[in-house]
Design an enzyme around this catalytic site. Structure first.
Site, short mmCIF file in Angstrom:
data_model
loop_
_atom_site.label_atom_id
_atom_site.label_comp_id
_atom_site.label_asym_id
_atom_site.label_seq_id
_atom_site.Cartn_x
_atom_site.Cartn_y
_atom_site.Cartn_z
N LYS A 195 0.84 -1.20 0.00
CA LYS A 195 0.00 0.00 0.00
C LYS A 195 0.87 1.25 0.00
CE LYS A 195 -1.78 2.60 3.15
NZ LYS A 195 -1.66 3.91 2.45
N GLY A 246 7.07 4.78 8.23
CA GLY A 246 6.20 5.93 8.42
C GLY A 246 6.40 6.52 9.80
N SER A 247 5.34 7.10 10.36
CA SER A 247 5.47 7.81 11.62
C SER A 247 5.60 6.85 12.80
CB SER A 247 4.24 8.70 11.83
OG SER A 247 3.09 7.91 11.93
N THR A 248 6.27 7.31 13.83
CA THR A 248 6.43 6.52 15.05
C THR A 248 5.07 6.21 15.67
OG1 THR A 248 8.65 7.37 15.43
CG2 THR A 248 7.50 6.53 17.35
N GLU A 249 4.18 7.19 15.58
CA GLU A 249 2.84 7.02 16.15
C GLU A 249 2.12 5.81 15.53
OE1 GLU A 249 0.45 10.27 14.97
OE2 GLU A 249 -1.35 9.56 16.04
N GLY A 251 3.53 3.45 13.76
CA GLY A 251 4.36 2.26 14.00
C GLY A 251 4.03 1.62 15.34
N GLU A 268 10.26 0.94 10.30
CA GLU A 268 11.26 1.97 10.04
C GLU A 268 10.56 3.30 10.26
OE1 GLU A 268 12.98 4.76 8.80
OE2 GLU A 268 13.08 4.08 6.72
N CYS A 302 13.58 10.55 6.74
CA CYS A 302 13.58 10.05 8.11
C CYS A 302 14.96 10.18 8.74
CB CYS A 302 13.09 8.61 8.15
SG CYS A 302 13.88 7.58 6.93
N GLU A 399 10.40 15.49 15.40
CA GLU A 399 10.68 15.38 13.97
C GLU A 399 9.83 16.41 13.22
OE1 GLU A 399 9.34 11.77 11.80
OE2 GLU A 399 11.40 11.71 11.05
P1 NAI Z 1 1.82 7.98 8.58
O1 NAI Z 1 2.65 7.11 9.45
O2 NAI Z 1 0.42 8.26 8.99
O3 NAI Z 1 1.76 7.35 7.10
C1 NAI Z 1 2.67 6.40 6.58
C2 NAI Z 1 1.91 5.27 5.91
O4 NAI Z 1 1.13 4.58 6.88
C3 NAI Z 1 0.92 5.73 4.85
O5 NAI Z 1 0.91 4.78 3.80
C4 NAI Z 1 -0.40 5.73 5.59
O6 NAI Z 1 -1.51 5.58 4.76
C5 NAI Z 1 -0.24 4.53 6.49
N1 NAI Z 1 -1.07 4.52 7.69
C6 NAI Z 1 -1.60 5.59 8.36
N2 NAI Z 1 -2.30 5.17 9.44
C7 NAI Z 1 -2.22 3.82 9.45
C8 NAI Z 1 -2.71 2.79 10.32
N3 NAI Z 1 -3.45 3.08 11.40
N4 NAI Z 1 -2.42 1.50 10.03
C9 NAI Z 1 -1.65 1.18 8.98
N5 NAI Z 1 -1.18 2.09 8.12
C10 NAI Z 1 -1.44 3.40 8.35
O7 NAI Z 1 2.61 9.33 8.37
P2 NAI Z 1 2.02 10.75 7.88
O8 NAI Z 1 0.75 11.03 8.64
O9 NAI Z 1 1.99 10.76 6.42
O10 NAI Z 1 3.16 11.73 8.39
C11 NAI Z 1 3.18 12.17 9.73
C12 NAI Z 1 4.60 12.30 10.20
O11 NAI Z 1 5.23 11.04 10.24
C13 NAI Z 1 5.50 13.14 9.31
O12 NAI Z 1 5.36 14.49 9.56
C14 NAI Z 1 6.86 12.61 9.68
O13 NAI Z 1 7.29 13.22 10.86
C15 NAI Z 1 6.60 11.15 9.95
N6 NAI Z 1 6.94 10.29 8.79
C16 NAI Z 1 8.10 9.56 8.81
C17 NAI Z 1 8.45 8.82 7.71
C18 NAI Z 1 9.71 8.03 7.68
O14 NAI Z 1 10.26 7.85 6.61
N7 NAI Z 1 10.16 7.49 8.77
C19 NAI Z 1 7.65 8.80 6.49
C20 NAI Z 1 6.43 9.56 6.58
C21 NAI Z 1 6.12 10.28 7.70
MG MG Z 2 -0.72 9.90 9.56
#
Ligand code: NAI
Ligand code: MG
Length: 496
Positions: A195, A246-249, A251, A268, A302, A399
């Site tokens: 996804k 993605g986000s720590t939250e 994760g 990650e 990240c 972050e």
């Molecule tokens: P996010 O963690 O919500 O999104 C990342 C992925 O997870 C997307 O594909 C999203 O659709 C999916 N996702 C969202 N909620 C989910 C859930 N409950 N269960 C499974 N999958 C889910 O990150 P977001 O909201 O786009 O960005 C927020 C912050 O997170 C950013 O400002 C940044 O600080 C951090 N981030 C870190 C990344 C990294 O490479 N480590 C990448 C993206 C965001």
């Molecule tokens: Mg999000």
């Protein structure tokens, strides 16, 4: 600027550096009006769709599917079917052929992918062209090489594939994160449901055409688009492993969800990396490394070097050089070949950056932003540096994931280590010094998955990447990156 000319610097910054526009043509990209989800080698019509836009212009690009629970279950069934009926029993040398084909097709179509990546995600074309695409192809080449050598890679451990992998990726390196996830999974004999992030689905959808060209058996790779709800449904579906970036939250939420289920997991997550400059470092190179560390990909990285630690005795000249260098950064149209800093990926991300930058001003940090003219439409943020930052400020702790640098100082190596490690994260770090022994001393003590020395943001498919603490667990890249996609006799461990 007057100060600079007084110092008679060899490379003064011209007040006006006029570049003619050098736009990359969009014609190579053929967008469809509407995309379905790609399941079992076919395009299926999803229940709902949403609009994906160009963050540089807010122009609508296409309608894409918001996959519901039924679509997710269907995709997992297709992946299970493909796993059990052919793919997992295929000799490694046969799997390798598909991976080599995918790698070559990505190279052949790299301009098309690079333009689409910049169009949908806002990153400068010179980065998608010179970094994202070459690295994505390199990952497929690299893991193609392992597919028939797993027995040698893990001697006497009888490696076998895990099964169906659910993969959830972010929007900062859309195709590259796909490559990081899909290549090792397939090399190890798994099938995949992936996804992409909701704001950047288009290169993953174009990748379905690469799969078709490579004649990958149906169901081996399935791509379902949608937001976090789709991701959550994938986590709960009958998959054997989840790989998340993605986000720590989110994760943490996934880890709680999977506890006790026996599904393997790699995470990650975020970072707040320290980029540490010692007084004996080559300062001009270090300044390039600082700029690359935080302004590359608008800071949507990240492992971005978002906390700069400068040794106190050189803080002034480093910050001065940095400000001069920042004044030469070209912010604007991602498709212009001269652009250094493109668009912020989404309205939501821009809001987050603005909120954190406001907190930095309120808490008392000093802000510097070069003057630059931003386009009227779209999501933009001027490259920013904060000085006078205390360790406790939010801009030193959280972050930001944008083009915003916080500068702090230190006096001794011990102090640098202590401050650098004073964060819930531990993904990466940078060390700049002429002394090899100091590099090793620092690398031993920094709690970070990657430590770069006299360089920053350097990637290679052969080199594992991943975090400590709240930056997650598991490694991607290299031999280590295969392990989470393999099961070994008598060694079933949660968390791979
Ligand atoms: P996010 O963690 O919500 O999104 C990342 C992925 O997870 C997307 O594909 C999203 O659709 C999916 N996702 C969202 N909620 C989910 C859930 N409950 N269960 C499974 N999958 C889910 O990150 P977001 O909201 O786009 O960005 C927020 C912050 O997170 C950013 O400002 C940044 O600080 C951090 N981030 C870190 C990344 C990294 O490479 N480590 C990448 C993206 C965001
Ligand atoms: Mg999000």
């Amino acid at each position: 600027m007057t100060e600079i000319s007084k110092r008679g610097d060899r490379s003064p910054v011209p007040a006006e550096w006029a570049y003619a526009p050098a736009p990359e043509s969009r014609d190579i990209v053929q967008l469809q009006e509407r995309y379905g989800v790609y399941v079992g080698g076919k395009w299926l019509e999803p229940a709902e769709t949403y609009e994906t836009v160009s963050p540089a212009t807010e122009e609508a690009l296409a309608q894409v599917g918001q996959a519901g629970e039924a679509d997710v279950l269907h995709a997992v069934d297709a992946a299970r079917d493909a796993f059990e009926n052919g793919w997992s029993s295929l000799p490694g040398s046969e799997r390798a052929k598909y991976l080599f084909r995918i790698a070559r097709i990505l190279q052949e179509r790299s301009r098309e992918f690079a333009v689409l990546e910049s169009l949908n995600g806002g990153k400068p074309i010179k980065e998608s062209r010179d970094v994202d695409l070459p690295l994505a192809a390199a990952h497929f080449f690299y893991y193609a090489g392992w597919a028939d050598k797993l027995e040698y890679a893990f001697p006497n451990r009888k490696p076998r594939p895990v099964g169906v992998a659910g993969q959830i990726i972010p929007w900062n390196f859309p195709l590259l994160m796909l490559a990081w996830k899909v290549a090792p999974a397939l090399a190890a004999g798994n099938t995949v449901v992936l996804k992409p992030a909701e704001t950047t689905p288009l290169t993953a959808l174009l990748f379905c055409d690469v799969i078709r060209q490579a004649e990958l058996p149906p169901g081996v790779v399935n791509i379902i688009t949608g937001d976090g709800r789709t991701g959550a449904a994938l986590v709960d579906a009958a998959v054997d492993k989840i790989a998340f970036t993605g986000s720590t939250e989110v994760g943490k939420a996934i880890q709680r969800r999977l506890a006790g289920t026996g599904k393997k997991l790699t995470l990650e997550l975020g970072g707040k990396a320290a980029n540490i400059i010692f007084d004996d470092a080559a300062l001009d190179q270090a300044v390039e490394g600082i700029v690359n560390g935080i302004y590359f990909n608008q800071g949507h990285v990240c492992c971005a070097g978002s906390r700069l630690f400068v040794q106190e005795s050189i803080a002034e000249p480093v910050v001065e050089k940095l400000k001069r260098r920042m004044a030469t950064l070209r912010v604007g149209d991602p498709l212009d070949k001269n652009t250094d800093v493109g668009a912020i990926n989404s309205r939501a991300q821009l809001d987050k950056i603005e909120e954190l930058v406001a907190s930095g001003r309120d808490e008392g940090a000093e802000v510097y932003q070069p003057t630059c003219r931003l386009p009227e439409r779209g999501y933009w943020f001027v490259p920013t540096v904060f000085t006078n930052v205390a360790q406790s400020y939010r801009i030193a702790q959280e972050e930001i994931f944008g083009p915003v640098l916080s500068v702090l100082t230190f006096r001794t190596p011990e102090e640098a280590v202590e401050k650098a490690n004073n964060t819930p994260y531990g993904l990466s770090a940078g060390v700049w010094t002429e002394k090899g022994s100091r590099i090793l001393w620092m690398a031993e003590r920094l709690r970070a998955g990657v430590v770069w020395a006299n360089t920053y943001n350097r990637f290679d498919p052969a080199s594992p990447f991943g975090g400590y603490k709240e930056s997650g667990f598991g490694r991607e890249g290299g031999l280590h990156g295969l392990e989470p996609y393999l099961a070994f006799d008598g060694a079933e461990t949660f968390g791979g």
